[in-house]
Design an enzyme around this catalytic site. Structure first.
Site, PDB file in Angstrom:
ATOM      1  N   ARG A  73       5.463 -12.715   4.600  1.00 37.68           N
ATOM      2  CA  ARG A  73       5.876 -12.233   3.365  1.00 37.68           C
ATOM      3  C   ARG A  73       6.996 -11.491   3.193  1.00 37.68           C
ATOM      4  O   ARG A  73       7.902 -11.462   2.309  1.00 37.68           O
ATOM      5  CB  ARG A  73       4.535 -11.679   2.514  1.00 37.68           C
ATOM      6  CG  ARG A  73       4.914 -11.364   0.983  1.00 37.68           C
ATOM      7  CD  ARG A  73       3.956 -10.838   0.348  1.00 37.68           C
ATOM      8  NE  ARG A  73       3.531  -9.461   0.798  1.00 37.68           N
ATOM      9  CZ  ARG A  73       2.774  -8.585   0.189  1.00 37.68           C
ATOM     10  NH1 ARG A  73       1.995  -8.780  -0.885  1.00 37.68           N
ATOM     11  NH2 ARG A  73       2.610  -7.212   0.519  1.00 37.68           N
ATOM     12  N   TYR A  91       8.615  -9.257  -7.461  1.00 34.38           N
ATOM     13  CA  TYR A  91       7.753 -10.355  -6.827  1.00 34.38           C
ATOM     14  C   TYR A  91       6.489 -10.239  -7.302  1.00 34.38           C
ATOM     15  O   TYR A  91       6.045  -9.179  -7.708  1.00 34.38           O
ATOM     16  CB  TYR A  91       7.936 -10.388  -5.354  1.00 34.38           C
ATOM     17  CG  TYR A  91       6.719  -9.438  -4.561  1.00 34.38           C
ATOM     18  CD1 TYR A  91       5.369 -10.261  -4.277  1.00 34.38           C
ATOM     19  CD2 TYR A  91       6.839  -7.944  -4.086  1.00 34.38           C
ATOM     20  CE1 TYR A  91       4.588  -9.380  -3.588  1.00 34.38           C
ATOM     21  CE2 TYR A  91       5.978  -7.370  -3.668  1.00 34.38           C
ATOM     22  CZ  TYR A  91       4.848  -7.760  -3.168  1.00 34.38           C
ATOM     23  OH  TYR A  91       3.924  -7.269  -2.617  1.00 34.38           O
ATOM     24  N   PHE A 183       5.597  -4.364   4.627  1.00 32.42           N
ATOM     25  CA  PHE A 183       6.911  -4.350   3.851  1.00 32.42           C
ATOM     26  C   PHE A 183       7.003  -3.628   2.639  1.00 32.42           C
ATOM     27  O   PHE A 183       7.638  -2.770   2.472  1.00 32.42           O
ATOM     28  CB  PHE A 183       7.218  -5.738   3.612  1.00 32.42           C
ATOM     29  CG  PHE A 183       8.463  -5.860   2.748  1.00 32.42           C
ATOM     30  CD1 PHE A 183       9.774  -6.136   3.268  1.00 32.42           C
ATOM     31  CD2 PHE A 183       8.511  -6.104   1.511  1.00 32.42           C
ATOM     32  CE1 PHE A 183      11.064  -5.908   2.635  1.00 32.42           C
ATOM     33  CE2 PHE A 183       9.663  -6.109   0.718  1.00 32.42           C
ATOM     34  CZ  PHE A 183      10.979  -6.060   1.499  1.00 32.42           C
ATOM     35  N   ASP A 184       5.860  -3.730   1.593  1.00 25.68           N
ATOM     36  CA  ASP A 184       5.804  -2.900   0.596  1.00 25.68           C
ATOM     37  C   ASP A 184       5.896  -1.403   0.933  1.00 25.68           C
ATOM     38  O   ASP A 184       6.685  -0.607   0.147  1.00 25.68           O
ATOM     39  CB  ASP A 184       4.891  -3.424  -0.265  1.00 25.68           C
ATOM     40  CG  ASP A 184       4.407  -4.779  -0.736  1.00 25.68           C
ATOM     41  OD1 ASP A 184       4.760  -5.702   0.094  1.00 25.68           O
ATOM     42  OD2 ASP A 184       4.207  -5.148  -1.859  1.00 25.68           O
ATOM     43  N   THR A 185       4.991  -1.202   1.834  1.00 20.98           N
ATOM     44  CA  THR A 185       4.764   0.418   2.128  1.00 20.98           C
ATOM     45  C   THR A 185       6.090   0.923   2.607  1.00 20.98           C
ATOM     46  O   THR A 185       6.483   1.918   2.290  1.00 20.98           O
ATOM     47  CB  THR A 185       3.588   0.443   2.938  1.00 20.98           C
ATOM     48  OG1 THR A 185       2.340  -0.001   2.335  1.00 20.98           O
ATOM     49  CG2 THR A 185       3.347   2.161   3.361  1.00 20.98           C
TER      50      THR A 185
END
Length: 246
Positions: A73, A91, A183-185
Site C-alpha cells: 500500500r 487516500y 508508510f503512514d506512520t
C-alpha cells in the site's frame, strides 16, 4: 490543476472496488465543494481487480486507474502521489470504513494553508468508533508506543483516511522508505521532524469484519519500522512549505 486526488490503494479487491467507486461518485459531489479525481492504485492484484479498475476508468471521466507490479500500500501511494497534478492528495481504504462526511474537514485546512497534512483519528475526542475490543486495544497500545518511542503527538497514526498538500508530499516522499502498512506512520513522523503542521479530524469509523489485514505480520513490521526511525537522525533536511497568507 485538480483540487483533490483521492487514491484508493487496492490488492485483490474485486468485490469491494465497484461499490467503493460508485459510492464515492455519488456522495463526494454532495459533500466536497471542489473538483476531485478518484485514482485506483492496483498493487499487483492477482484476481480481476485490475480489469474492474480499467472498466471503471472507461465508464467515468473522474476515475483513473494505475497498475503497479509490486505489492504494498505504501509503495502504491508513494508512486501515485509523486506524479499527481492535484493540489491535495488523499487516500482512503476501499472498504470506506470512515464516514465520508469527514472528507471536507480533512481537506479544508490544507487548501487554506493552515496545515500541511491532515489525518482522520479514531482516538481523538469526538470520534465514534465501532470495532472489536481486540482491535481497539492493539490500536491504542500502538499509538502509545509511538508517542513514547518516537515522541509523536499523533493520536491515531494508522487510520486509513489521510490527506497531504502536494508541496509537503513532494518534500517528504523521497525520504519515506517503507512500502507497506508502516508508510503512514513514517510519513507522519518525518513530517513532525520537518516542522510541518498536522491537523487531526475525529471520524466516525466502523470496522470491516471481512478485513484481510494480517494483524500479527503488520504489528511486527511496525515494530521494525519504529526501531529504524529511532536509529535515524532526529530531524530531516526538509524545508517547510510556504504558508498561504490572508
Amino acid at each position: 490543476m485538480t483540487t483533490l486526488d483521492v487514491v484508493i490503494p487496492v490488492y485483490n479487491e474485486e468485490r469491494d472496488l465497484p461499490r467503493c467507486v460508485d459510492r464515492l461518485l455519488t456522495e463526494l459531489p454532495k459533500l466536497f465543494p471542489h473538483d476531485f479525481r478518484i485514482t485506483i492504485a492496483d498493487n499487483a492484484s492477482t484476481d480481476h481487480t485490475l480489469q474492474i479498475a480499467e472498466n471503471l476508468t472507461r465508464a467515468h471521466d473522474q476515475v483513473r486507474s494505475v497498475h503497479l507490479p509490486r505489492k504494498g500500500r505504501g509503495g502504491a501511494l508513494k508512486e501515485v502521489w509523486s506524479v499527481s497534478d492535484a493540489e491535495v492528495l488523499a487516500y482512503m481504504d476501499v472498504d470506506l470504513s470512515t464516514d465520508l462526511r469527514a472528507l471536507a474537514p480533512l481537506v479544508a485546512p490544507l487548501l487554506s494553508g493552515h496545515s500541511d497534512l491532515a489525518i482522520g483519528s479514531r482516538l481523538a475526542h469526538g470520534a465514534r468508533v465501532v470495532r472489536s475490543a481486540k482491535r481497539e486495544v492493539i490500536s491504542r497500545c500502538y499509538n502509545v508506543l509511538l508517542r513514547a518511542s518516537l515522541g509523536t503527538h499523533i493520536t491515531d497514526a494508522q487510520c486509513g483516511f489521510k490527506a497531504i498538500h502536494a508541496r509537503a508530499a513532494h518534500r517528504l516522499l523521497p525520504h519515506v522508505e517503507d512500502t507497506g502498512w508502516f508508510f503512514d506512520t513514517e510519513l507522519l513522523v518525518l513530517a513532525q521532524r520537518a516542522g510541518l503542521r498536522v491537523h487531526e479530524v475525529p471520524v466516525d469509523w466502523v470496522e470491516d469484519p471481512d478485513s484481510s489485514v494480517d494483524i500479527l505480520a503488520t504489528a511486527l513490521a511496525d515494530l521494525r519500522g519504529i526501531a529504524r526511525l529511532r536509529r535515524s537522525t532526529p530531524a530531516l533536511p526538509v524545508t517547510a512549505p510556504e504558508r498561504v497568507t490572508a
